[in-house]
Design a protein around this motif. Structure first.
Motif, PDB file in Angstrom:
ATOM      1  N   THR A 198       0.845  -1.189   0.000  1.00 39.81           N
ATOM      2  CA  THR A 198       0.000   0.000   0.000  1.00 39.81           C
ATOM      3  C   THR A 198       0.876   1.232   0.000  1.00 39.81           C
ATOM      4  OG1 THR A 198      -1.824   1.092   1.156  1.00 39.81           O
ATOM      5  CG2 THR A 198      -0.111   0.132   2.521  1.00 39.81           C
ATOM      6  N   THR A 204      -1.196   6.009   2.997  1.00 41.42           N
ATOM      7  CA  THR A 204      -2.354   5.241   3.449  1.00 41.42           C
ATOM      8  C   THR A 204      -2.021   4.435   4.692  1.00 41.42           C
ATOM      9  OG1 THR A 204      -3.215   5.086   1.196  1.00 41.42           O
ATOM     10  CG2 THR A 204      -4.017   3.467   2.784  1.00 41.42           C
ATOM     11  N   PHE A 205      -0.848   3.807   4.683  1.00 40.42           N
ATOM     12  CA  PHE A 205      -0.415   3.041   5.851  1.00 40.42           C
ATOM     13  C   PHE A 205      -0.294   3.939   7.080  1.00 40.42           C
ATOM     14  CE2 PHE A 205       2.991   1.605   8.652  1.00 40.42           C
ATOM     15  CZ  PHE A 205       2.627   0.294   8.898  1.00 40.42           C
ATOM     16  N   ALA A 256      -1.815   6.773   7.677  1.00 37.33           N
ATOM     17  CA  ALA A 256      -3.138   7.216   8.125  1.00 37.33           C
ATOM     18  C   ALA A 256      -3.838   6.129   8.928  1.00 37.33           C
ATOM     19  CB  ALA A 256      -3.979   7.605   6.910  1.00 37.33           C
ATOM     20  N   ARG A 257      -3.623   4.866   8.566  1.00 42.34           N
ATOM     21  CA  ARG A 257      -4.292   3.765   9.258  1.00 42.34           C
ATOM     22  C   ARG A 257      -3.606   3.400  10.567  1.00 42.34           C
ATOM     23  NH1 ARG A 257      -4.891  -0.221   3.997  1.00 42.34           N
ATOM     24  NH2 ARG A 257      -6.680   0.850   3.011  1.00 42.34           N
ATOM     25  N   ASN A 258      -2.302   3.550  10.655  1.00 41.49           N
ATOM     26  CA  ASN A 258      -1.560   3.009  11.792  1.00 41.49           C
ATOM     27  C   ASN A 258      -0.895   4.053  12.678  1.00 41.49           C
ATOM     28  OD1 ASN A 258      -1.463  -0.128  11.272  1.00 41.49           O
ATOM     29  ND2 ASN A 258      -1.099   0.843   9.289  1.00 41.49           N
TER      30      ASN A 258
END
Length: 390
Positions: A148, A152-153, A155-157
């Motif tokens: 990814t 994005t990574f 933002a998620r983690n």
């Protein structure tokens, strides 16, 4: 008083003298009033601390002596040793999340504890604590599968999409851990950093990571290119999106090469009859690993050939961490045969590396000390491809 406070902070005794090299007249008069005698009229001014201590006690001005007088006048003194101990305790608390890492990352955690890397990035334990906690949270979520984008990574983690932006202390620390996690080789520069991030499935975006192929089929675009015998470039987006991906070739075998010149020559020589090929173009990209993993999951067998040099060996090793493969003319026997047929081969450069698929290959490379590029054995590779297409 400043000199006495410094001595007390370091735990040193209040004995001996303190000296002022170029005192003003007012300072000489102050010393005269304190000591009850006139100092020298010129030169440096020296005062014995034990004499001052005795005067303060005897006069009753400070029954506790010089140390008590300094504390009364200027406030409590914290010992430097206590400050150092408190700071070390704070660093240990900041480092605590590293203890949750295992495997290769446990080795990395031990190293960054001892080499001062985090201290150089964060400077203080107060700044280091959230940095380490975020880095550990990111590393525990890696490698990313499917690959990814880094934003994005993050933002998620992490705290937001920009948490792993280039040049930030967190990005620097996480990239250090990624290299230990994936075994990515040393290097420098923007391209090297992008490939290092990609080795853990973190990409600049899903279009920048590509893989070069020949005669793979399964989508209208791939079928059209295969009918023409022309190479095709696949993006990670096309491999991880909703679109249908490449199907397993009828033979069940995919030939993999390191250099585009090999795939281009195969297209020129064999065209549509060439068996399916994938070209890594250096270190395996996220797109290449994604494609090859999909092929393996569908039952394909992978055959690999690369340059006979230490760089090529490291590329082959990196590929093996992502997918299983068997050597395609990439053993010690083929290397020694190629060396015997090549005149004035260039010398090997760089540090040696193991060759787990054939341990004798590393021995042969060290013995012969020359590199053999894929293009040098191109005729043999094309002959194999021509036979496989029959």
């Amino acid at each position: 008083m400043d000199r006495v406070r410094q001595r007390m902070a370091h735990g040193r005794p209040l004995t001996g003298s303190v000296t002022l090299s170029a005192p003003e007249e007012t300072q000489r008069r102050a010393a005269e009033r304190l000591l009850g005698r006139a100092p020298r009229a010129s030169g440096s001014l020296g005062i014995r601390l034990d004499t001052v201590d005795e005067i303060l006690r005897r006069s009753g001005v400070s029954p506790g002596g010089l140390a008590a007088a300094v504390v009364a006048l200027a406030g409590p003194i914290v010992l430097r040793a206590e400050i150092r101990n408190a700071e070390e305790r704070a660093w240990e608390e900041a480092y605590a999340p590293l203890g949750t890492l295992a495997g290769e990352l446990a080795l990395w955690a031990d190293r960054v504890r001892g080499d001062g890397f985090v201290r150089r990035l964060a400077r203080t334990p107060e700044a280091a604590a959230p940095l380490i906690e975020a880095a550990v949270r990111a590393l525990r979520a890696l490698p990313a599968s499917p690959p990814t984008s880094r934003a994005t990574f993050a933002a998620r983690n992490l705290s937001g999409a920009h948490a792993l932006d280039e040049g930030t202390p967190l990005a620097t620390l996480v990239l250090s851990g990624i290299r230990c996690l994936t075994g990515f080789p040393d290097g420098s520069g923007a391209q090297w950093r992008r490939e290092a991030w990609a080795s853990a499935g973190l990409l600049k975006d899903d279009l920048s990571s590509t893989v070069l192929t020949l005669n793979l089929r399964g989508t209208p675009a791939l079928d059209w290119m295969a009918d023409a015998g022309e190479p095709a470039v696949l993006t990670l987006r096309s491999l991880t999106g909703r679109a249908q991906t490449a199907s397993v070739p009828g033979t069940g075998i995919v030939h993999i090469c390191e250099n585009p010149a090999v795939l281009s020559a195969a297209a020129d020589t064999l065209g549509p009859s060439c068996p399916p090929m994938v070209c890594l173009q250096g270190q395996p990209s996220a797109a290449a690993i994604t494609l090859l993993r999909d092929q393996v999951s569908r039952g394909a067998r992978l055959l690999y050939h690369g340059d006979f040099d230490w760089g090529g060996v490291r590329i082959a090793t990196a590929l093996a961490r992502g997918v299983p493969w068997r050597p395609w003319r990439y053993t010690a026997a083929e290397y020694r045969t190629a060396v015997a047929a090549v005149a004035d081969a260039p010398e090997l450069t760089g540090p040696p590396a193991p060759t787990p698929w054939d341990p004798t290959l590393a021995v042969a490379l060290a013995d012969c000390g020359v590199r053999v590029e894929e293009e040098t054995v191109l005729d043999d590779l094309l002959a194999d491809l021509g036979t496989a297409s029959c």
